[in-house]
Scaffold this motif. Structure first.
Motif, PDB file in Angstrom:
ATOM      1  N   MET A  87       0.931  -1.092  -0.140  1.00  0.00           N
ATOM      2  CA  MET A  87      -0.055   0.341   0.078  1.00  0.00           C
ATOM      3  C   MET A  87       0.837   1.356  -0.025  1.00  0.00           C
ATOM      4  SD  MET A  87      -2.885   1.449   2.656  1.00  0.00           S
ATOM      5  CE  MET A  87      -1.578   2.007   3.895  1.00  0.00           C
ATOM      6  N   VAL A  88       0.272   2.341  -0.772  1.00  0.00           N
ATOM      7  CA  VAL A  88       0.985   3.540  -0.818  1.00  0.00           C
ATOM      8  C   VAL A  88       0.332   4.562  -0.115  1.00  0.00           C
ATOM      9  CG1 VAL A  88       2.108   5.343  -2.404  1.00  0.00           C
ATOM     10  CG2 VAL A  88       2.559   2.755  -2.986  1.00  0.00           C
ATOM     11  N   ALA A  89       0.939   5.320   0.687  1.00  0.00           N
ATOM     12  CA  ALA A  89       0.180   6.454   1.412  1.00  0.00           C
ATOM     13  C   ALA A  89       0.700   7.469   0.799  1.00  0.00           C
ATOM     14  CB  ALA A  89       0.503   6.513   3.024  1.00  0.00           C
ATOM     15  N   ARG A  90      -0.346   8.657   0.628  1.00  0.00           N
ATOM     16  CA  ARG A  90      -0.200   9.842  -0.166  1.00  0.00           C
ATOM     17  C   ARG A  90      -0.385  11.089   0.724  1.00  0.00           C
ATOM     18  NH1 ARG A  90       0.474   9.435  -6.005  1.00  0.00           N
ATOM     19  NH2 ARG A  90       0.307   7.305  -6.547  1.00  0.00           N
ATOM     20  N   ILE A  91       0.494  12.186   0.658  1.00  0.00           N
ATOM     21  CA  ILE A  91       0.078  13.250   1.071  1.00  0.00           C
ATOM     22  C   ILE A  91       0.683  14.562   0.351  1.00  0.00           C
ATOM     23  CG2 ILE A  91       1.986  13.474   2.841  1.00  0.00           C
ATOM     24  CD1 ILE A  91       0.114  15.091   4.841  1.00  0.00           C
ATOM     25  N   GLN A  92       0.240  15.559   0.149  1.00  0.00           N
ATOM     26  CA  GLN A  92       0.734  16.793  -0.655  1.00  0.00           C
ATOM     27  C   GLN A  92       1.503  17.673   0.287  1.00  0.00           C
ATOM     28  OE1 GLN A  92       0.020  16.525  -3.983  1.00  0.00           O
ATOM     29  NE2 GLN A  92      -0.871  14.504  -3.409  1.00  0.00           N
ATOM     30  N   THR A  93       2.696  18.135  -0.384  1.00  0.00           N
ATOM     31  CA  THR A  93       3.370  19.307   0.163  1.00  0.00           C
ATOM     32  C   THR A  93       3.990  20.190  -1.038  1.00  0.00           C
ATOM     33  OG1 THR A  93       5.435  19.842   1.732  1.00  0.00           O
ATOM     34  CG2 THR A  93       5.545  18.009   0.138  1.00  0.00           C
ATOM     35  N   ILE A  94       4.865  21.018  -0.701  1.00  0.00           N
ATOM     36  CA  ILE A  94       5.049  22.130  -1.662  1.00  0.00           C
ATOM     37  C   ILE A  94       6.732  22.094  -2.073  1.00  0.00           C
ATOM     38  CG2 ILE A  94       3.143  23.487  -1.342  1.00  0.00           C
ATOM     39  CD1 ILE A  94       5.210  25.173   0.377  1.00  0.00           C
ATOM     40  N   ALA A  95       7.027  22.637  -3.155  1.00  0.00           N
ATOM     41  CA  ALA A  95       8.643  22.863  -3.225  1.00  0.00           C
ATOM     42  C   ALA A  95       8.513  24.464  -3.899  1.00  0.00           C
ATOM     43  CB  ALA A  95       9.104  22.025  -4.185  1.00  0.00           C
ATOM     44  N   PHE A  96       9.548  25.262  -3.683  1.00  0.00           N
ATOM     45  CA  PHE A  96       9.441  26.483  -4.265  1.00  0.00           C
ATOM     46  C   PHE A  96      10.350  26.769  -5.448  1.00  0.00           C
ATOM     47  CE2 PHE A  96       8.678  27.059   0.602  1.00  0.00           C
ATOM     48  CZ  PHE A  96       7.248  27.682   0.293  1.00  0.00           C
ATOM     49  N   GLU A  97      10.078  27.361  -6.266  1.00  0.00           N
ATOM     50  CA  GLU A  97      10.574  27.895  -7.422  1.00  0.00           C
ATOM     51  C   GLU A  97      10.523  29.395  -7.358  1.00  0.00           C
ATOM     52  OE1 GLU A  97       9.131  26.285 -11.124  1.00  0.00           O
ATOM     53  OE2 GLU A  97      10.384  24.270 -10.764  1.00  0.00           O
ATOM     54  N   GLY A  98      11.540  29.778  -6.741  1.00  0.00           N
ATOM     55  CA  GLY A  98      11.540  31.328  -6.688  1.00  0.00           C
ATOM     56  C   GLY A  98      10.634  31.810  -5.548  1.00  0.00           C
ATOM     57  N   ALA A  99       9.799  32.617  -5.749  1.00  0.00           N
ATOM     58  CA  ALA A  99       8.673  33.143  -4.923  1.00  0.00           C
ATOM     59  C   ALA A  99       7.285  32.008  -4.971  1.00  0.00           C
ATOM     60  CB  ALA A  99       8.439  34.626  -4.828  1.00  0.00           C
ATOM     61  N   GLU A 100       7.174  31.105  -5.995  1.00  0.00           N
ATOM     62  CA  GLU A 100       6.031  30.460  -6.513  1.00  0.00           C
ATOM     63  C   GLU A 100       6.381  29.232  -5.733  1.00  0.00           C
ATOM     64  OE1 GLU A 100       5.582  30.235 -10.638  1.00  0.00           O
ATOM     65  OE2 GLU A 100       5.513  32.609 -10.832  1.00  0.00           O
ATOM     66  N   ALA A 101       5.048  28.607  -5.248  1.00  0.00           N
ATOM     67  CA  ALA A 101       5.026  27.272  -4.592  1.00  0.00           C
ATOM     68  C   ALA A 101       4.475  26.360  -5.682  1.00  0.00           C
ATOM     69  CB  ALA A 101       3.880  27.240  -3.505  1.00  0.00           C
ATOM     70  N   ARG A 102       5.268  25.127  -5.852  1.00  0.00           N
ATOM     71  CA  ARG A 102       4.663  24.209  -6.723  1.00  0.00           C
ATOM     72  C   ARG A 102       4.373  22.655  -5.868  1.00  0.00           C
ATOM     73  NH1 ARG A 102       7.706  23.514 -11.585  1.00  0.00           N
ATOM     74  NH2 ARG A 102       6.484  21.459 -11.737  1.00  0.00           N
ATOM     75  N   ARG A 103       3.339  22.318  -6.336  1.00  0.00           N
ATOM     76  CA  ARG A 103       2.758  21.083  -5.537  1.00  0.00           C
ATOM     77  C   ARG A 103       3.862  19.776  -5.761  1.00  0.00           C
ATOM     78  NH1 ARG A 103      -3.236  18.648  -7.433  1.00  0.00           N
ATOM     79  NH2 ARG A 103      -3.132  16.684  -6.352  1.00  0.00           N
TER      80      ARG A 103
END
Length: 528
Positions: free
Chosen positions: A1-17
């Motif tokens: 089983m694979v558990a999933r949750i979302q977080t972010i990475a930053f590209e400059g001042a923008e957040a990426r999923r």
């Protein structure tokens, strides 16, 4: 089983999923692996997560654990991946329900005792979560900041055990309250400036139209004093500008207790600032001074003392309002729509003919000092004025009847006129085709402008910047048409830098074989 949750990475001042995928493989020997182009701080998460679990009485499964941070080609930097990795592990091992975390974006750094430390970027993360209809899990210290993003569900626990109890139903975490809008109004007033009426007028025009300004004068003439009072003349940030500025400040970790301010940013970096410090980038890809001054003022004192390459790196944002940093594996963009205010001495010695005192090195000193600033950079500065030395008679004058409040009222009225006519942008930000439409001078004004352009050798950019300033002068006067008087005043606010450079170079060549003159009657090219 694979558990999933979302977080972010930053590209400059923008957040990426970023999708955090956790899998526990039973038929393998114990091993903990993080994949997905993670940096050293992310790789060390396994030790922080291991210690935080031990503080709760939990243990990592004695199996092979794989953490995948997708997309795999997006660089992952920072310690805010600790919390989503820990939550994914809890879900994969059955400590919390898997579906409890699937609708959340999580971020936070874990301490060894299981407490959750604050991390930068909570506001962009909350905006991203709201865009995708997710909730947000963030440290308690970032909750007030994240609450500004809208009505999305927000959990802001102090520790991992609080979050675990919330998902088990034994404790309920309430939604944090958004921080306050604080008033950092400056107590500096234009009445404190004695004399310098021409400089005050130039500062008013610069504030009204968002124009870049260069002040040239000897030490003690009040250049820094004038620059420090510019934020008080500018109108407060609009709602959209406030969000843009706060997003950059959040990524830089400058928001305290979620407090926002409608006062425009004012940044004054030292002249030893590096390229990365000025425009952003570096190992952690943080915003630089130019981005931290977004929608505000960037003040560069002792302009020629900055490294020429650092100054020339500002040429792009002065035109486009953003900075693009090319890296090996990504292109990072930072917003940088700032108003440049610069100050410099007339020469390296600083005297430059002030009070009749000649420069010790003569014309050579001024020529060398001017050459440190490139012509294309100077061409992007709308208003360039001389600020003469303050005389004892000026200091003895009573305070001016007009202070910051009176000048700011005129600036605000001129801004309203511009916003209504220009579609929400200042005269300094107008596109070229729009400028041609709204800044057409009358016949006398056009004739004067053409004559001045030919006589002074204005470039195409300089020609249009004269028009921009003239448009602002007309707005301050409440005139729909740009008249000859407005063109004349606009020209008076633009020093003929290129012409002076040529004169200085010519005089330098003529006198290079002669010993430098240090007498009091030596003529300085800045005042020729």
């Amino acid at each position: 089983m694979v558990a999933r949750i979302q977080t972010i990475a930053f590209e400059g001042a923008e957040a990426r999923r970023v999708d955090v995928q956790v899998q526990v493989m039973s038929a393998s020997r114990p091993h903990f692996t993080i994949v997905g182009l993670a940096d050293k701080a992310v790789a060390e998460s396994r030790e922080r997560v291991r210690a935080a679990f031990a503080s709760l009485g939990l243990h990592l499964p004695g199996k092979r654990v794989i953490i995948n941070l997708a997309p795999a080609d997006l660089p992952k930097e920072g310690a805010h991946y600790d919390l989503p990795i820990a939550l994914g592990l809890m879900a994969a091992t059955g400590a919390i329900p898997t579906d409890a975390i699937e609708s959340f974006v999580a971020m936070g750094e874990l301490a060894l005792d299981g407490t959750i430390a604050s991390v930068p970027g909570a506001l962009p993360a909350a905006v991203l979560a709201n865009t995708y209809d997710f909730g947000l899990i963030c440290p308690a210290a970032n909750g007030a900041e994240a609450a500004w993003a809208g009505d999305l569900p927000i959990l802001a626990p102090h520790s991992l055990v609080q979050l675990l109890n919330h998902f088990k139903g034994t404790q309920v975490l309430s939604r944090p309250i958004a921080g306050e809008i604080v008033d950092h109004s400056s107590t500096l007033d234009m009445r404190d400036v004695r004399g310098q009426e021409t400089a005050k007028r130039a500062l008013e025009v610069a504030a009204a139209g968002g124009h870049n300004l260069l002040m040239i004068g000897p030490p003690g003439s009040g250049k820094s004093m004038l620059a420090a009072r510019l934020p008080g003349l500018l109108p407060p940030l609009t709602a959209k500008e406030l969000l843009d500025v706060s997003m950059v400040q959040s990524v830089a970790g400058l928001l305290t207790r979620g407090q926002l301010s409608r006062e425009r940013p004012y940044r004054s970096p030292h002249h030893s600032a590096s390229m990365a410090a000025m425009v952003g980038g570096g190992n952690k890809a943080k915003p630089g001074e130019a981005s931290l001054a977004h929608r505000g003022v960037l003040f560069l004192d002792e302009l020629p003392e900055f490294t020429p390459s650092v100054l020339d790196s500002l040429r792009q944002p002065l035109e486009t309002g953003e900075i693009s940093v090319a890296r090996v594996n990504a292109h990072v963009r930072y917003p940088a729509r700032f108003q440049l205010i610069a100050a410099m001495n007339p020469c390296r010695c600083g005297t430059g003919g002030a009070n009749g005192v000649a420069c010790r090195r003569g014309i050579r000193c001024a020529a060398d000092y001017q050459s440190r600033i490139s012509g294309p950079f100077m061409d992007r500065i709308d208003i360039q004025i001389d600020v003469p030395a303050v005389t004892p008679a000026d200091l003895a004058l009573p305070p001016s009847p007009e202070g910051t409040a009176e000048i700011a009222a005129r600036v605000a009225q001129a801004r309203i006129i511009q916003m209504d006519r220009n579609g929400g942008v200042t005269n300094a930000e107008l596109s070229q085709d729009r400028l041609d439409h709204v800044a057409e001078p009358d016949a006398d004004g056009r004739k004067l402008l053409i004559q001045a352009a030919e006589t002074l050798g204005l470039t195409a950019r300089g020609y249009h910047r004269v028009l921009r300033v003239a448009r602002t002068l007309a707005d301050l006067a409440g005139s729909e048409t740009i008249h000859r008087l407005h063109i004349a005043e606009s020209l008076s606010h633009r020093r003929v830098h290129n012409g002076m450079n040529k004169a200085a170079a010519h005089n330098y060549q003529q006198n290079s074989s002669k010993p430098s003159t240090t007498g009091r009657n030596t003529k300085n090219p800045f005042y020729s």
